[in-house]
Design a protein around this motif. Structure first.
Motif, mmCIF file in Angstrom:
data_model
loop_
_atom_site.group_PDB
_atom_site.id
_atom_site.type_symbol
_atom_site.label_atom_id
_atom_site.label_comp_id
_atom_site.label_asym_id
_atom_site.label_seq_id
_atom_site.Cartn_x
_atom_site.Cartn_y
_atom_site.Cartn_z
ATOM 1 N N ASN A 101 0.829 -1.198 0.000
ATOM 2 C CA ASN A 101 0.000 0.000 0.000
ATOM 3 C C ASN A 101 0.872 1.260 0.000
ATOM 4 O O ASN A 101 1.836 1.356 -0.747
ATOM 5 C CB ASN A 101 -0.963 -0.055 1.203
ATOM 6 N N ILE A 102 0.564 2.223 0.842
ATOM 7 C CA ILE A 102 1.302 3.484 0.829
ATOM 8 C C ILE A 102 2.719 3.355 1.377
ATOM 9 O O ILE A 102 3.538 4.267 1.198
ATOM 10 C CB ILE A 102 0.544 4.587 1.591
ATOM 11 N N PHE A 103 3.028 2.234 2.054
ATOM 12 C CA PHE A 103 4.372 2.058 2.602
ATOM 13 C C PHE A 103 5.349 1.506 1.570
ATOM 14 O O PHE A 103 6.513 1.274 1.885
ATOM 15 C CB PHE A 103 4.313 1.135 3.830
ATOM 16 N N THR A 104 4.894 1.301 0.347
ATOM 17 C CA THR A 104 5.759 0.798 -0.718
ATOM 18 C C THR A 104 6.992 1.688 -0.901
ATOM 19 O O THR A 104 8.103 1.194 -1.102
ATOM 20 C CB THR A 104 4.966 0.710 -2.031
ATOM 21 N N ALA A 105 6.793 2.998 -0.832
ATOM 22 C CA ALA A 105 7.923 3.926 -1.014
ATOM 23 C C ALA A 105 8.979 3.749 0.064
ATOM 24 O O ALA A 105 10.170 3.982 -0.177
ATOM 25 C CB ALA A 105 7.412 5.362 -1.026
ATOM 26 N N GLU A 106 8.586 3.340 1.270
ATOM 27 C CA GLU A 106 9.544 3.136 2.353
ATOM 28 C C GLU A 106 10.479 1.974 2.068
ATOM 29 O O GLU A 106 11.569 1.894 2.646
ATOM 30 C CB GLU A 106 8.794 2.902 3.670
ATOM 31 N N LEU A 107 10.057 1.067 1.181
ATOM 32 C CA LEU A 107 10.909 -0.050 0.781
ATOM 33 C C LEU A 107 11.717 0.281 -0.470
ATOM 34 O O LEU A 107 12.441 -0.566 -0.988
ATOM 35 C CB LEU A 107 10.065 -1.302 0.543
ATOM 36 N N GLY A 108 11.552 1.509 -0.985
ATOM 37 C CA GLY A 108 12.373 1.962 -2.092
ATOM 38 C C GLY A 108 11.738 1.888 -3.460
ATOM 39 O O GLY A 108 12.424 2.081 -4.467
ATOM 40 N N PHE A 109 10.426 1.637 -3.529
ATOM 41 C CA PHE A 109 9.760 1.489 -4.822
ATOM 42 C C PHE A 109 8.646 2.524 -4.974
ATOM 43 O O PHE A 109 7.988 2.905 -4.001
ATOM 44 C CB PHE A 109 9.173 0.084 -4.958
ATOM 45 N N MET A 110 8.434 2.975 -6.201
ATOM 46 C CA MET A 110 7.362 3.923 -6.523
ATOM 47 C C MET A 110 7.468 5.224 -5.729
ATOM 48 O O MET A 110 6.469 5.868 -5.442
ATOM 49 C CB MET A 110 5.986 3.287 -6.307
ATOM 50 N N ARG A 111 8.680 5.594 -5.388
ATOM 51 C CA ARG A 111 8.847 6.871 -4.687
ATOM 52 C C ARG A 111 8.376 8.009 -5.579
ATOM 53 O O ARG A 111 8.641 8.017 -6.773
ATOM 54 C CB ARG A 111 10.309 7.067 -4.300
ATOM 55 N N ASP A 112 7.658 8.945 -4.996
ATOM 56 C CA ASP A 112 7.134 10.117 -5.703
ATOM 57 C C ASP A 112 6.057 9.760 -6.727
ATOM 58 O O ASP A 112 5.790 10.529 -7.649
ATOM 59 C CB ASP A 112 8.265 10.901 -6.391
ATOM 60 N N HIS A 113 5.432 8.589 -6.568
ATOM 61 C CA HIS A 113 4.352 8.207 -7.471
ATOM 62 C C HIS A 113 3.054 7.852 -6.734
ATOM 63 O O HIS A 113 2.008 7.762 -7.363
ATOM 64 C CB HIS A 113 4.760 7.006 -8.331
ATOM 65 N N ILE A 114 3.129 7.628 -5.422
ATOM 66 C CA ILE A 114 1.952 7.236 -4.645
ATOM 67 C C ILE A 114 1.557 8.389 -3.741
ATOM 68 O O ILE A 114 2.357 8.859 -2.925
ATOM 69 C CB ILE A 114 2.230 5.991 -3.792
ATOM 70 N N LEU A 115 0.316 8.840 -3.886
ATOM 71 C CA LEU A 115 -0.208 9.909 -3.035
ATOM 72 C C LEU A 115 -0.994 9.268 -1.888
ATOM 73 O O LEU A 115 -2.074 8.712 -2.107
ATOM 74 C CB LEU A 115 -1.122 10.831 -3.840
ATOM 75 N N THR B 107 -13.545 6.236 16.504
ATOM 76 C CA THR B 107 -13.200 7.101 15.368
ATOM 77 C C THR B 107 -11.789 6.740 14.930
ATOM 78 O O THR B 107 -10.893 6.615 15.760
ATOM 79 C CB THR B 107 -13.263 8.589 15.750
ATOM 80 N N TRP B 108 -11.589 6.562 13.614
ATOM 81 C CA TRP B 108 -10.277 6.134 13.127
ATOM 82 C C TRP B 108 -10.044 6.644 11.710
ATOM 83 O O TRP B 108 -10.956 7.108 11.042
ATOM 84 C CB TRP B 108 -10.170 4.611 13.159
ATOM 85 N N GLY B 109 -8.817 6.516 11.276
ATOM 86 C CA GLY B 109 -8.451 6.863 9.907
ATOM 87 C C GLY B 109 -7.954 5.635 9.166
ATOM 88 O O GLY B 109 -7.391 4.722 9.757
ATOM 89 N N GLY B 110 -8.169 5.621 7.863
ATOM 90 C CA GLY B 110 -7.676 4.545 7.007
ATOM 91 C C GLY B 110 -7.105 5.138 5.735
ATOM 92 O O GLY B 110 -7.678 6.077 5.168
ATOM 93 N N ALA B 111 -5.974 4.618 5.287
ATOM 94 C CA ALA B 111 -5.258 5.214 4.167
ATOM 95 C C ALA B 111 -5.440 4.422 2.885
ATOM 96 O O ALA B 111 -5.619 3.209 2.901
ATOM 97 C CB ALA B 111 -3.773 5.320 4.490
ATOM 98 N N SER B 112 -5.400 5.135 1.780
ATOM 99 C CA SER B 112 -5.366 4.508 0.466
ATOM 100 C C SER B 112 -4.314 5.223 -0.371
ATOM 101 O O SER B 112 -3.920 6.352 -0.073
ATOM 102 C CB SER B 112 -6.735 4.565 -0.218
ATOM 103 N N TYR C 54 7.251 -8.136 -7.708
ATOM 104 C CA TYR C 54 5.922 -7.903 -8.276
ATOM 105 C C TYR C 54 5.139 -7.002 -7.325
ATOM 106 O O TYR C 54 5.189 -7.161 -6.112
ATOM 107 C CB TYR C 54 5.195 -9.243 -8.475
ATOM 108 N N LEU C 55 4.387 -6.073 -7.903
ATOM 109 C CA LEU C 55 3.783 -5.009 -7.104
ATOM 110 C C LEU C 55 2.428 -4.611 -7.654
ATOM 111 O O LEU C 55 2.237 -4.541 -8.875
ATOM 112 C CB LEU C 55 4.716 -3.789 -7.106
ATOM 113 N N SER C 56 1.491 -4.350 -6.766
ATOM 114 C CA SER C 56 0.246 -3.673 -7.107
ATOM 115 C C SER C 56 0.067 -2.520 -6.132
ATOM 116 O O SER C 56 0.198 -2.706 -4.923
ATOM 117 C CB SER C 56 -0.942 -4.637 -7.005
ATOM 118 N N CYS C 57 -0.215 -1.327 -6.657
ATOM 119 C CA CYS C 57 -0.405 -0.175 -5.774
ATOM 120 C C CYS C 57 -1.263 0.873 -6.471
ATOM 121 O O CYS C 57 -1.657 0.702 -7.624
ATOM 122 C CB CYS C 57 0.934 0.421 -5.342
ATOM 123 N N CYS C 58 -1.550 1.953 -5.744
ATOM 124 C CA CYS C 58 -2.421 3.031 -6.233
ATOM 125 C C CYS C 58 -3.817 2.480 -6.545
ATOM 126 O O CYS C 58 -4.307 2.546 -7.678
ATOM 127 C CB CYS C 58 -1.831 3.724 -7.456
#
Length: 435
Positions: free
Chosen positions: A237-251, A342-347, A365-369
């Protein structure tokens, strides 16, 4: 490196009884394929791997407990229709492929629920999209024309019938589409995890902090172990960039929900509507509403650019008040109904509304966004990533590749931290009558 955190506030997860436990990985292991992330993508991918290759061993790693992350924090819709942006495409063949993929995911989940007796309030209840006033009616009529355009079944619900379903005359009109399902997402995720094939090992509370390519595949580091594998599937999910992939592509965008306590018998009489339904707003920035099988109401609205990925706890009281206002506007006769969570959930969104699916590097192999439709999209993506990793070709895999794209590069983060909240505030103001 930012790691996922659990805040203890997700109503879906906190309502579970007797949650099972999978131990943290503390020994060094070697497997064929590691799946990182125990959400919809990861659970579907590792199951499909195990089905494709029953003689091999697979490892599913989750930084939290399965069900605590984004897949256990949504509003409980499994939607068969294309997302709003895809629905507006002029390519009807593309839309039909999206529907076929989404319905494949629904069938795959339903098969597991039936086979293992997973108690997750699963219901083929379809979905309502509803409007409040003139602005919402315009969006709803546009939605109706889009459904007509590629031959999808739907029913327009007039105002005089709305109160008997939703227990409120707040809405002016609604459209019902029958193909989707409703569920309790955290219960579904736990049920999927508890019934994995024998050749799947699950490690919870195990965060991957480093990925190194080796001659034979990959070496993964966690807090207490190292893992050797040939292939990787990322459902991060959104933590993909923390592993070094899709940086600057996932909002990373977070939306917030509140859940009531179960309605009492007296409150149910005053409510006067049905159980087991879900409304998404005709206006994109409006309010999502769920009434569950166990008498709870969920109100979801308000968005935040989640640059820090996790939920700031100091925001929750104010967001709860915003949800309270939306609830009271719909149910003035139920002002004594208390909110319990009350909680938050990310996409993960992309700047050009494209999703990513495929082999991002050799062996990875990756699926995101997922564009906020992760239950169906994530499930079928995980299935097809596993097939791709196994070299298993099919029409569904070809369709999955065709409906996916290349997420565009986002502006620098300092600009995003100013521009995204501003745009969200403008959308909230424009949609204020529909919230």
């Amino acid at each position: 490196m930012i790691l996922p955190q659990y805040d203890g506030h997700c109503g879906w997860y906190e309502a579970l009884d007797n949650v099972s436990a999978f131990p943290e990985l503390i020994s060094n292991v070697r497997v064929d394929t590691v799946v990182i992330g125990g959400g919809f993508v990861g659970c579907a991918a590792v199951r499909r791997l195990a089905e494709n290759r029953p003689d091999e061993r697979f490892l599913l790693i989750e930084a939290l407990k399965i069900g605590q992350g984004a897949s256990g924090r949504n509003s409980g819709f499994v939607i068969d229709q294309p997302h709003k942006r895809d629905l507006e495409s002029n390519d009807n063949d593309l839309k039909r492929k999206l529907v076929r993929l989404n319905r494949t995911a629904i069938d795959y989940l339903k098969t597991q629920i039936d086979q293992y007796g997973i108690d997750c309030q699963w219901s083929p209840a379809g979905k309502y999209q509803a409007a409040v006033g003139t602005r919402g009616e315009k969006f709803l009529s546009h939605y109706e024309e889009l459904l007509k355009g590629f031959g999808e079944t739907y029913e327009r619900i007039p105002r005089e019938r709305i109160k008997s379903v939703f227990g409120t005359d707040f809405y002016s009109s609604a459209i019902f589409t029958p193909g989707g399902a409703l569920m309790q997402p955290a219960a579904l995720m736990r049920g999927l995890a508890d019934n994995m094939p024998d050749n799947v090992q699950i490690a919870e509370n195990t965060a991957v902090t480093e990925i190194t390519r080796t001659e034979c595949g990959f070496l993964l580091k966690t807090g207490k172990s190292s893992i050797k594998c040939r292939k990787l599937i990322l459902g991060t999910n959104i933590f993909t960039a923390e592993l070094g992939f899709m940086r600057d592509h996932i909002l990373p965008v977070m939306t917030f929900a509140s859940m009531t306590k179960p309605l009492t018998d007296d409150q149910m009489k005053r409510y006067g509507g049905q159980l087991d339904w879900g409304i998404t707003p005709a206006d994109h920035a409006g309010t999502t509403v769920r009434m569950t099988q166990d008498r709870r109401t969920i109100i979801r609205n308000s968005y935040r650019y989640a640059h820090d990925y996790n939920t700031p706890q100091e925001l929750l009281p104010g967001l709860g008040l915003r949800h309270r206002k939306a609830f009271d506007a719909r149910y003035p006769q139920l002002k004594d109904v208390e909110f319990e969570y009350t909680w938050g959930g990310a996409s993960g969104l992309s700047g050009n509304f494209e999703t990513y699916f495929g082999q991002i590097e050799p062996g990875i192999y990756l699926s995101c966004c997922d564009q906020s439709v992760g239950a169906a999209r994530g499930t079928v993506s995980g299935m097809m990533l596993a097939d791709m990793a196994c070299g298993k070709k099919s029409e569904l895999l070809s369709d999955m590749v065709e409906v996916s794209g290349a997420p565009s590069r986002l502006p620098p983060k300092p600009l995003l931290r100013v521009g995204v909240p501003l745009r969200m505030a403008m959308a909230r103001f424009a949609s204020r009558s529909e919230v």
